[in-house]
Design a protein around this motif. Structure first.
Motif, PDB file in Angstrom:
ATOM      1  N   THR A 116       0.839  -1.252   0.086  1.00 41.74           N
ATOM      2  CA  THR A 116       0.129  -0.109  -0.045  1.00 41.74           C
ATOM      3  C   THR A 116       1.153   1.366  -0.095  1.00 41.74           C
ATOM      4  OG1 THR A 116      -0.346  -0.235   2.459  1.00 41.74           O
ATOM      5  CG2 THR A 116      -2.003  -1.169   1.091  1.00 41.74           C
ATOM      6  N   SER A 117       1.932   1.270   0.607  1.00 40.04           N
ATOM      7  CA  SER A 117       2.996   2.288   0.588  1.00 40.04           C
ATOM      8  C   SER A 117       3.449   2.707  -0.742  1.00 40.04           C
ATOM      9  CB  SER A 117       4.050   2.170   1.838  1.00 40.04           C
ATOM     10  OG  SER A 117       3.512   2.071   3.055  1.00 40.04           O
ATOM     11  N   GLU A 121      -3.471  -0.874  -4.669  1.00 39.88           N
ATOM     12  CA  GLU A 121      -4.596  -0.923  -3.825  1.00 39.88           C
ATOM     13  C   GLU A 121      -5.064  -2.475  -3.410  1.00 39.88           C
ATOM     14  OE1 GLU A 121      -9.234   0.455  -4.375  1.00 39.88           O
ATOM     15  OE2 GLU A 121      -7.906   1.132  -5.777  1.00 39.88           O
TER      16      GLU A 121
END
Length: 377
Positions: A116-117, A121
């Protein structure tokens, strides 16, 4: 390829999240569809050997893995009574550590945060409901109503892979080996400074694997009928019965097993997709394509290698089909070698007759395999 791709990763396990991180860090748009509702992985812990840790370094999460796990360098071999027979230093791949034991939920959290970083998604509680590959792209509808058109769909969806069934029907269903894995998480004992393996003439082995400063797991493999399942009320007693011949640190750990609900039982199955692992722009990786027995501790390592090499292959190729062909040419020989040797070791350790081909593989042994697997993939 210099043009960013739209990629759907079907499965948010170890391999899928590794691929999502590797691709998103390269600027690709990545969606991950995970059927589970959250990150808490089933099972206990795993070993990350040096080749897996090398991948963790490449995607930027090595330090996080070591912080929540237990780094170790020496494999201790004991006889069934617990007497130490050998202590075998473990090799390294480059500057990656030798091994790290880690709880599966902790690794899942590390990898999800990295994905996610990086910009991927991750969608939980969803899977593919419709998929159409027209040769230039793949139109996908997810069960939560999302989806879209993707340049590539990657099935990191495990040994029971729905994408494998979509591509090949029932031709490559999991094959039960006749053996099952019993594991239970316990407080780490002082002896467990690395994996402690106890084996001998009992046609079984038991091992202690540290997975954090505080925890380890006790594991063993036994022949079990295909329809056997532990009794929910006495699974701990059934494990005691199977390990009754062991002494030393195994017996000391076993004495702590008093809760039947703590015992994790899993049948050991194998998958070998003999056809190409990709059909058009849909590709299988990890256990979906080549699930192995756990006897070389390389299942997750093969998955994360698959992921990194796929990202590298997409970097180098002119288009997606060429990348998939190049990726499989690199990955199939190594993954199949691991699968074959791992199955041979299972048979050797449990007194099951081996084939002449397996006898040749067994000449290298587990220490030899470890040295092979720290060479570049």
């Amino acid at each position: 390829m210099t043009t960013p791709l739209r990629v759907l990763v079907h499965g948010g396990g170890i391999g899928g999240l590794t691929l999502a991180t590797a691709l998103a860090r390269r600027g690709h748009h990545v969606d991950v569809a995970e059927l589970r509702d959250g990150l808490e992985a089933l099972g206990v812990g795993i070993i990350q050997p040096s080749n897996a840790l090398h991948v963790m370094r490449e995607i930027g999460v090595l330090d996080e893995c070591l912080a929540v796990g237990f780094e170790w360098e020496v494999l201790t071999i004991c006889d069934p009574a617990g007497t130490t027979l050998a202590q075998i230093p473990q090799p390294r791949m480059g500057d990656a550590p030798s091994n790290n034991g880690i709880p599966r939920p902790a690794l899942a959290r590390v990898l999800a945060a990295a994905a996610t970083s990086a910009g991927a998604e991750v969608r939980f509680g969803t899977t593919i409901s419709e998929l159409t590959d027209d040769g230039t792209g793949v139109d996908v509808t997810l069960t939560d109503g999302h989806g879209g058109r993707y340049d590539l769909v990657v099935g990191f969806d495990g040994i029971g892979s729905p994408l494998r069934r979509h591509l090949y029907g029932d031709r490559y269903a999991p094959e039960y080996t006749g053996f099952a894995n019993w594991r239970v998480t316990l407080p780490r004992s002082p002896e467990a400074k690395g994996v402690v393996m106890s084996a001998g003439n009992l046609k079984a082995k038991a091992l202690l694997t540290p997975i954090s400063e505080e925890l380890m797991y006790l594991g063993s493999v036994f022949a079990e009928a295909e329809d056997f399942r532990p009794d929910p009320e006495r699974a701990h007693e059934q494990l005691h019965e199977r390990l009754a011949g062991f002494g030393g640190p195994i017996a000391e750990a076993l004495a702590q097993v008093t809760d039947p609900a703590a015992v994790v039982y899993s049948r050991i199955s194998q998958v070998t997709v003999e056809e190409p692992w990709h059909v058009g722009r849909v590709v299988l990786a990890g256990d979906a394509a080549h699930a192995s027995t756990p006897h070389l501790a390389q299942g997750a390592a093969m998955a994360v290698e698959d992921a990194l090499v796929l990202a590298e292959s997409l970097d180098a190729a002119s288009d997606v089909p060429a990348a998939l062909t190049a990726w499989e040419a690199r990955r199939r020989p190594r993954a199949m070698w691991v699968q074959s040797l791992s199955r041979a070791v299972l048979k050797q350790e449990t007194g099951t007759p081996t084939t002449p081909e397996e006898d040749e593989l067994l000449k290298i042994g587990i220490p030899g395999a470890a040295h092979v697997l720290v060479k570049p993939y």
